[in-house]
Enzyme design. Structure first.
Site, PDB file in Angstrom:
ATOM      1  N   ASP A  84      -2.621   9.041   4.180  1.00  0.00           N
ATOM      2  CA  ASP A  84      -1.382   8.604   3.534  1.00  0.00           C
ATOM      3  C   ASP A  84      -0.484   9.755   3.075  1.00  0.00           C
ATOM      4  O   ASP A  84      -0.951  10.863   2.812  1.00  0.00           O
ATOM      5  CB  ASP A  84      -1.713   7.762   2.297  1.00  0.00           C
ATOM      6  CG  ASP A  84      -2.213   6.375   2.647  1.00  0.00           C
ATOM      7  OD1 ASP A  84      -2.626   6.154   3.804  1.00  0.00           O
ATOM      8  OD2 ASP A  84      -2.197   5.503   1.757  1.00  0.00           O
ATOM      9  N   HIS A 135       4.625   3.357   5.313  1.00  0.00           N
ATOM     10  CA  HIS A 135       4.153   3.490   3.929  1.00  0.00           C
ATOM     11  C   HIS A 135       5.344   3.502   2.973  1.00  0.00           C
ATOM     12  O   HIS A 135       5.303   4.178   1.949  1.00  0.00           O
ATOM     13  CB  HIS A 135       3.321   4.772   3.802  1.00  0.00           C
ATOM     14  CG  HIS A 135       2.449   4.831   2.577  1.00  0.00           C
ATOM     15  ND1 HIS A 135       1.812   3.751   2.042  1.00  0.00           N
ATOM     16  CD2 HIS A 135       2.104   5.900   1.790  1.00  0.00           C
ATOM     17  CE1 HIS A 135       1.110   4.122   0.981  1.00  0.00           C
ATOM     18  NE2 HIS A 135       1.282   5.420   0.799  1.00  0.00           N
ATOM     19  N   HIS A 139       8.011   5.634  -1.324  1.00  0.00           N
ATOM     20  CA  HIS A 139       6.715   5.530  -1.994  1.00  0.00           C
ATOM     21  C   HIS A 139       6.819   5.069  -3.451  1.00  0.00           C
ATOM     22  O   HIS A 139       6.239   5.667  -4.357  1.00  0.00           O
ATOM     23  CB  HIS A 139       5.982   6.865  -1.941  1.00  0.00           C
ATOM     24  CG  HIS A 139       4.508   6.765  -2.185  1.00  0.00           C
ATOM     25  ND1 HIS A 139       3.938   6.789  -3.454  1.00  0.00           N
ATOM     26  CD2 HIS A 139       3.467   6.643  -1.339  1.00  0.00           C
ATOM     27  CE1 HIS A 139       2.620   6.696  -3.361  1.00  0.00           C
ATOM     28  NE2 HIS A 139       2.303   6.590  -2.085  1.00  0.00           N
ATOM     29  N   HIS A 229      -5.407  11.644   2.119  1.00  0.00           N
ATOM     30  CA  HIS A 229      -3.986  11.976   2.015  1.00  0.00           C
ATOM     31  C   HIS A 229      -3.683  13.308   2.692  1.00  0.00           C
ATOM     32  O   HIS A 229      -4.492  14.246   2.625  1.00  0.00           O
ATOM     33  CB  HIS A 229      -3.553  12.049   0.544  1.00  0.00           C
ATOM     34  CG  HIS A 229      -3.637  10.735  -0.172  1.00  0.00           C
ATOM     35  ND1 HIS A 229      -4.832  10.215  -0.616  1.00  0.00           N
ATOM     36  CD2 HIS A 229      -2.678   9.842  -0.513  1.00  0.00           C
ATOM     37  CE1 HIS A 229      -4.612   9.046  -1.199  1.00  0.00           C
ATOM     38  NE2 HIS A 229      -3.310   8.799  -1.153  1.00  0.00           N
TER      39      HIS A 229
END
Length: 259
Positions: A84, A135, A139, A229
């Site tokens: 991510d 995503h 964010h 991540h």
């Protein structure tokens, strides 16, 4: 000059003007040549790296927390590594190098506002056989609490930016922080995306130390979706942990799949 000569000159002049103004006749061979040239210029969409074709995959539950929540079923002993918060110009290549070293494919959940300036990196991710996913644009951790128009913008604009950079639309969506609502799910679904959460979270984003990240990821079992991540800060601990975790899980007989 008599009247007959004058009429002859007028007719000839009119014919010449008409010929000059007439459209060029359509010629099949010229049309085919232009079509072929256009086809050569248009890049072919990259092959789908997922373990199942996009048209056949569906979510049994939404959001998906495990490979068991997807149909058709993933291969036995499969796990999915998801990455991510990228693309990041420094950390994403580091993660890609580790994955390439061990022959593993993953799913990269991308933040839309970071995509245009890292378009070549997005293309590298796709070319290496990894899956791409939406995503959101910026964010926002509180995505479900935002106005409906903002939720639409966050999901749809990220979707479009990723699709443009990758030459392929993202098939999956992950909400920041794993925060979901019915509206978030319906918005992503309307764009043809499957909502995906996770099952194993080592909290690597908080940089708890390599031993902590490694120990949590090594608890993975068949069907698990792992969270890591490549953006949002220093990801050296994640990169180091993955160098140990990936071969350890493969040694246990687990296989890695892109969603």
């Amino acid at each position: 000059m008599d009247r007959r000569q004058v009429l002859t000159m007028i007719v000839a002049g009119t014919a010449g003007v008409a010929a000059a103004a007439a459209p060029e006749l359509w010629r099949p061979e010229r049309h085919r040549s232009a079509h072929a040239a256009a086809a050569r210029r248009a890049p072919a969409p990259p092959p789908d790296p997922g373990y199942a074709p996009a048209r056949s995959m569906r979510a049994v539950t939404s959001p998906v927390h495990s490979l068991r929540d997807l149909a058709p079923a993933a291969p036995p002993n499969a796990v999915a590594l998801t990455i991510d918060d990228g693309p990041h110009p420094y950390w994403t290549p580091k993660v890609l190098d580790v994955l390439a070293e061990h022959g593993v494919h993953a799913t990269f959940n991308m933040i839309g506002e970071q995509v245009p300036e890292n378009a070549r990196l997005v293309q590298r991710i796709v070319a290496a056989g990894h899956q791409i996913a939406d995503h959101t644009l910026t964010h926002p951790i509180n995505l479900p609490k935002l106005p409906a128009a903002r939720i639409q913008q966050e999901i749809a604009e990220a979707h479009d930016r990723i699709a443009q950079a990758a030459s392929a639309a993202p098939r999956f969506f992950r909400s920041p922080g794993g925060n979901w609502s019915q509206q978030v799910i319906e918005t992503a679904t309307a764009l043809g995306m499957i909502c995906v959460d996770w099952g194993v979270d080592p909290r690597d984003w908080a940089r708890p130390g390599v031993p902590h990240i490694t120990a949590n990821l090594e608890k993975a079992r068949p069907g698990d979706i792992l969270l890591c991540h490549d953006g949002g800060g220093d990801r050296s601990q994640t990169v180091t942990a993955l160098r140990t975790v990936i071969p350890a899980l493969k040694q246990r007989g687990l296989t890695f799949v892109a969603l």
